[in-house]
Write a protein that holds these residues in place. Structure first.
Motif: not given
Length: 223
Positions: A142-163
């Motif tokens: 959902n949008e809430e979970e996507n934003k939470a994952i995005l927070g970590i992506v921005k923290q490291y400034n790296r693209y991330a694989y999703l499940g």
């Protein structure tokens, strides 16, 4: 005046009531039958059934359907001790989660906890790392979970694989457990790999892109 038999019955009845209230006396064996009154046939009274005796000498409850007595619960002392241990453990876990969240090590969203080891690896290695830790790759539903994952992506400034991976049908993506997607956040004109890009990555703006699975991307797990 009470007869001997009547006196004994009265005494045993009083003893049983006391034992039942205190629950501390041993089982009472059955009383012998009261002799029948003399008559033409001279029949004697039927013998009474012996009392049930519990393993510790206490009166046992009625037998269950299989003929065994009903199980007894934990003693109050053990039950209270177990309760205190669980309360203390829950409190300590809550404090640990708070410390990790404060230091930016984890993020909580709904019933999920998200975490990253900061490593960039291919899809298979990222999934393996998460599963070895008892979780799986972060999967926004959902949008809430996507934003939470995005927070970590921005923290490291790296693209991330999703499940998420492409299924047997080209362009049809599913969760890694094989169930269809119920939420998507595709970047404009994506996915466009047409069977050659079977994995999914998250950009630093939170949108998704289909990508090859052998590239190095940030590992983010969910628990």
């Amino acid at each position: 005046m009470l007869s001997y038999s009547s006196y004994m019955l009265t005494a045993v009845a009083a003893l049983l009531v006391t034992c039942h209230a205190l629950r501390k006396c041993p089982g009472i064996p059955g009383l012998p039958g009261v002799p029948g009154l003399p008559g033409r046939d001279g029949l004697k009274g039927q013998p009474r059934l012996p009392g049930l005796i519990g393993p510790s000498g206490n009166l046992m409850g009625p037998p269950g359907r299989d003929g065994l007595p009903w199980p007894q619960g934990l003693p109050d002392s053990l039950d209270a001790e177990l309760h205190n241990v669980l309360v203390n453990l829950k409190h300590r876990l809550s404090r640990l989660e708070g410390v990790l969240a404060l230091n930016g090590k984890i993020r909580e969203v709904g019933e999920k906890i998200l975490a990253s080891n900061g490593k960039e690896v291919d899809f298979a290695s990222a999934l393996e790392s998460c599963e070895e830790a008892g979780g799986t790759l972060a999967t926004p539903m959902n949008e809430e979970e996507n934003k939470a994952i995005l927070g970590i992506v921005k923290q490291y400034n790296r693209y991330a694989y999703l499940g998420i991976k492409e299924g047997e049908t080209s362009g049809q993506f599913k969760y890694i457990n094989g169930t269809p997607l119920n939420y998507t956040k595709w970047h404009q004109y994506e996915p466009n790999g047409k069977g050659t890009e079977k994995c999914v990555e998250m950009y630093t703006d939170g949108s998704w892109n289909d990508e090859k699975c052998n590239l190095y991307r940030l590992t983010i797990c969910e628990f």
